[in-house]
Design an enzyme around this catalytic site. Structure first.
Site, PDB file in Angstrom:
ATOM      1  CD  GLN A  64      35.449  42.696  48.924  1.00 59.52           C
ATOM      2  OE1 GLN A  64      36.618  42.327  48.972  1.00 59.52           O
ATOM      3  NE2 GLN A  64      34.454  41.848  48.741  1.00 59.52           N
ATOM      4  CB  CYS A  76      37.690  39.285  47.451  1.00 57.46           C
ATOM      5  SG  CYS A  76      36.840  37.763  46.952  1.00 57.46           S
ATOM      6  CG  HIS A  96      37.597  36.365  50.965  1.00 57.30           C
ATOM      7  ND1 HIS A  96      37.000  37.434  50.343  1.00 57.30           N
ATOM      8  CD2 HIS A  96      38.436  36.907  51.891  1.00 57.30           C
ATOM      9  CE1 HIS A  96      37.443  38.563  50.874  1.00 57.30           C
ATOM     10  NE2 HIS A  96      38.318  38.263  51.801  1.00 57.30           N
ATOM     11  CG  ASN A 151      40.028  40.581  53.905  1.00 61.92           C
ATOM     12  OD1 ASN A 151      39.773  40.390  52.726  1.00 61.92           O
ATOM     13  ND2 ASN A 151      39.259  40.135  54.874  1.00 61.92           N
TER      14      ASN A 151
END
Length: 386
Positions: A164, A171, A327, A349
């Protein structure tokens, strides 16, 4: 405070990038306990290596010295925590090692979402897995035929880990897109398409771009728009600008809104605060979750099963709370059920696959005592149906 000699030597190294010869009996380039001039120079050499590895440069000598001090402190913490041996996971240097924890949170996570602010706006209250229907209500055990473990990445149904970037906390968009990609690949029996996060960041009116958003909102936008574009059609690039201390996202490229690569029919919530039903859902497809990433150790995670414990003033504290969900990640698999000693979730992630975590993934402790799951991951899991 550094001695005059150390300060002078550091300034020479900072300005020139040349390290005078310093003997070391061990050959290590870590921080040694006595803090001698040679030790600081060895740490500066290590810092220069880290800068080269990550392509980092700084506009002024003062900024470089400030970043070196932050890097030094973070490395000291990482090495002390690993040496202590009480963590169930290992810390390591990564692209965030020259950031304070406050800077890390501001740049790489979203504005906090309180669990009390989450309102489910989807009417359906059941989830369907390949093991059958799991109804909302009390936290029920997963069906017996739910597999002991699954990893959708190993099965070729997850795209590569994305990044990102340095200044965007979207996120939520990456977790939403990851689960749409996988849902399509599983439903169609094909390789997962690489879809556009940037379209969500720019065009999704239900969310707030690089500042904060929810995966359920993203699914709703994709559903109403009639689909989402490929990343090649609407590529990702950081377009935040600072104007009067307010961040602004890019303008929606409306001409691309009808270039649909994937459509979704609806989305479903997993029963909240129930890891058993989350396991049943993940057995059928990846699921997007919210997560409390405030823990200082999360910034430096390298490998192992993360259990939310960390050090503060030499004391082991934790586990992480579920009060500030900052997150979002995609749970793409799990290992362990029943009475297994080591059980964990496999989370994808969005901080790249080179430095943070296990090639961009993290293993999170599963079936914890808190019904909300580790760091709140079981509070509001959600997934799309294509």
């Amino acid at each position: 405070m550094l001695s005059t000699l150390v300060s002078s030597l550091l300034l020479v190294v900072t300005l020139t990038g040349v390290l005078p010869y310093v003997a070391s009996s061990s050959g290590d380039v870590g921080v040694l306990s006595n803090g001698s001039p040679g030790d600081h120079l060895l740490m500066m050499e290590r810092f220069h290596g880290w800068m080269a590895k990550h392509g980092r440069s700084y506009p002024t000598v003062e900024e470089k010295l400030r970043r070196f001090d932050i890097y030094h402190r973070n490395v000291m913490f990482i090495e002390a925590a690993n040496l202590d041996g009480r963590l169930t996971y290992t810390l390591g240097e990564n692209q965030f090692t020259d950031l304070t924890h406050e800077e890390f949170l501001a740049k790489h996570t979203s504005r906090p979402v309180a669990p009390s602010d989450l309102v489910r706006n989807e009417e359906e209250t059941v989830i369907t897995t390949r093991a059958g229907v799991v109804e909302e209500g009390k936290c029920k055990a997963a069906p017996d035929n739910v597999p002991h473990s699954i990893n959708w990445a190993d099965l070729g149904k997850v795209t590569e880990v994305k990044d990102q970037g340095e200044i965007c906390g979207a996120c939520w968009a990456f977790a939403a897109v990851a689960t749409i990609e996988s849902a399509y690949a599983i439903a169609k029996g094909v390789e997962p398409p690489v879809l556009s996060e940037q379209e969500l960041i720019d065009c999704d009116q239900f969310d707030d771009g690089c500042r904060v958003g929810l995966m359920s909102n993203a699914y709703q936008w994709v559903q109403r728009n009639g689909g989402i574009a490929n990343a090649s059609t609407y590529p990702y690039h950081e377009r935040l600008q600072t104007s009067q201390n307010k961040e602004k996202d890019g303008t929606c490229e409306e001409a691309k809104l009808r270039e649909h690569a994937v459509t979704i029919r609806r989305y479903k919530y997993v029963r909240g605060n129930c890891e058993q039903q989350l396991m049943a859902a993940v057995a059928a497809r990846p699921v997007a979750v919210l997560f409390d990433a405030h823990n200082y150790c999360f910034q430096h995670y390298k490998t192992g099963v993360y259990n939310g414990m960390c050090f503060h003033e030499e004391k082991l504290i934790g586990p992480c709370t579920s009060d500030h969900l900052t997150h979002s990640m995609a749970i793409v698999g799990y290992s362990g059920k029943g009475n297994d000693e080591e059980k964990y979730w496999i989370a994808k992630n969005s901080w790249g696959d080179n430095w943070w975590g296990e090639e961009g993934y993290i293993r999170l402790k599963k079936d914890v005592a808190d019904p909300r799951g580790l760091c709140g991951l079981a509070i509001e899991p959600v997934y799309p149906i294509v």
